[in-house]
Design a protein around this motif. Sequence first.
Motif, PDB file in Angstrom:
ATOM      1  N   ALA A 186     -19.306  24.849  -1.019  1.00 55.76           N
ATOM      2  CA  ALA A 186     -20.074  26.086  -0.920  1.00 55.76           C
ATOM      3  C   ALA A 186     -19.537  27.057  -1.971  1.00 55.76           C
ATOM      4  N   PRO A 187     -19.694  26.714  -3.265  1.00 59.57           N
ATOM      5  CA  PRO A 187     -19.115  27.556  -4.320  1.00 59.57           C
ATOM      6  C   PRO A 187     -19.661  28.976  -4.335  1.00 59.57           C
ATOM      7  N   SER A 188     -20.933  29.152  -4.009  1.00 60.87           N
ATOM      8  CA  SER A 188     -21.502  30.499  -3.995  1.00 60.87           C
ATOM      9  C   SER A 188     -20.871  31.339  -2.889  1.00 60.87           C
ATOM     10  N   MET A 194     -14.245  35.585  -2.066  1.00 61.65           N
ATOM     11  CA  MET A 194     -13.146  36.040  -2.924  1.00 61.65           C
ATOM     12  C   MET A 194     -13.293  37.529  -3.236  1.00 61.65           C
ATOM     13  N   GLY A 195     -14.516  37.964  -3.465  1.00 60.64           N
ATOM     14  CA  GLY A 195     -14.756  39.390  -3.708  1.00 60.64           C
ATOM     15  C   GLY A 195     -14.434  40.239  -2.485  1.00 60.64           C
ATOM     16  N   HIS A 196     -14.821  39.762  -1.297  1.00 60.05           N
ATOM     17  CA  HIS A 196     -14.523  40.504  -0.064  1.00 60.05           C
ATOM     18  C   HIS A 196     -13.006  40.598   0.158  1.00 60.05           C
ATOM     19  N   ASP A 224      -8.458  35.804  -9.109  1.00 60.19           N
ATOM     20  CA  ASP A 224      -9.846  36.154  -9.413  1.00 60.19           C
ATOM     21  C   ASP A 224     -10.709  34.905  -9.290  1.00 60.19           C
ATOM     22  N   ARG A 225     -11.984  35.092  -9.463  1.00 61.42           N
ATOM     23  CA  ARG A 225     -12.903  33.971  -9.281  1.00 61.42           C
ATOM     24  C   ARG A 225     -12.709  32.895 -10.331  1.00 61.42           C
ATOM     25  N   LEU A 230     -15.023  29.556 -10.195  1.00 59.08           N
ATOM     26  CA  LEU A 230     -16.227  30.042  -9.541  1.00 59.08           C
ATOM     27  C   LEU A 230     -17.053  30.890 -10.495  1.00 59.08           C
ATOM     28  N   LYS A 231     -18.314  30.620 -10.548  1.00 62.66           N
ATOM     29  CA  LYS A 231     -19.228  31.390 -11.385  1.00 62.66           C
ATOM     30  C   LYS A 231     -20.479  31.712 -10.586  1.00 62.66           C
ATOM     31  N   LYS A 232     -20.997  32.917 -10.800  1.00 59.37           N
ATOM     32  CA  LYS A 232     -22.209  33.315 -10.106  1.00 59.37           C
ATOM     33  C   LYS A 232     -23.408  32.739 -10.831  1.00 59.37           C
TER      34      LYS A 232
END
Length: 350
Positions: A186-188, A194-196, A224-225, A230-232
């Motif tokens: 579930a990378p998204s 990670m932001g939260h 960090d992501r 992780l990439k959006k």
Amino acid sequence: MRRPQNGLTDALIKSLKLAPRGTVYDVGDAGETKRLRLRVSSTSKRFYMSGRWGKRKSSATLRAIGPYKLESIDELEPTDELKSKDGYFTLRQAREKAREWDRKRKVGIDPKQADAVEQRRTFAALVQEYLKRPEFLIQRQANKYKREIERELTDEKRNPWVKKGVSEIDDGDIASLVEAIRDRPAPSQAWHIMGHIRLIFKFAMRPVNRRRLGLEVNPAEHLDRDSFGLKKVRRQVLLDDELLSAFWAATMALGYPFGPMYQLLCLGGQRISNWQKAHWTWINLAKRELTIPGEFFQIEGAPHRQAFRQNARDTQPVASLCRSGKRRLFVFIYERHHTNELRLRGQEVA
């Protein structure tokens, strides 16, 4: 109170019969944990500790530790983790808790109050404080963010360190959690979590919070992501004729209010929230125009005007409601249920 010469043992506890209904009896431990007691009632066997608590207590009282459970084979292995994970205590865990409480008792600390303070310093308590902040609640997607945080960060099955003290959490704990979500896969979701986490620990590092939590460094500061690959990914969907036809058929099946709402969304290109809150006074049928007052935007400004397409005027919500002669305050009458589900609301406003 009965006190066996060799103290409590699992074999002894197992052999103890439950007390008659409405009565209890105690069996005491021996040695350095002689203050530890097992209270047997008609339904359970629970550990207690007797002592004078705090600096002003003059008589001995009992403090509940928790219900007894037999130690499993896995728990017989040497381990430093002697805390109960399910609310039940083995004899070994109860003795360790009794020793810990006895050390606090001797220096005048009531362990019940001390445990309450420690509970307020856990990550779970920090998250609840973070979710109640006005800065969090005014966000447009606050409900969505809250569901994500509660699902991934406050569920002990998914987050093993949710009940740890904030000062005990390190970057390794955070990395393990984010990697587990990423590899689900579930990378998204990992990207969002990670932001939260970074925002929660940024809140924890405020001076007033940092001192209370005993937090010296921010464990998420150097994470960090990119650290987790992780990439959006921005979704790009082009609605061709086939998709538009399927979409329109689905809206027809939905009926009022959601079917017409999505039809106008498709034809006008506005945000869905604009139509959810739309008043009849916002609509100019002659000019085929929707005017949204400035106070409905997060940053208040001038009214925002958006035009309909040529055939939007003939869609069900505008045409049929006008012909009926019923004037409502809202174009679409619905309510948001406590489960965040939109439901039809029948009352009309004159």
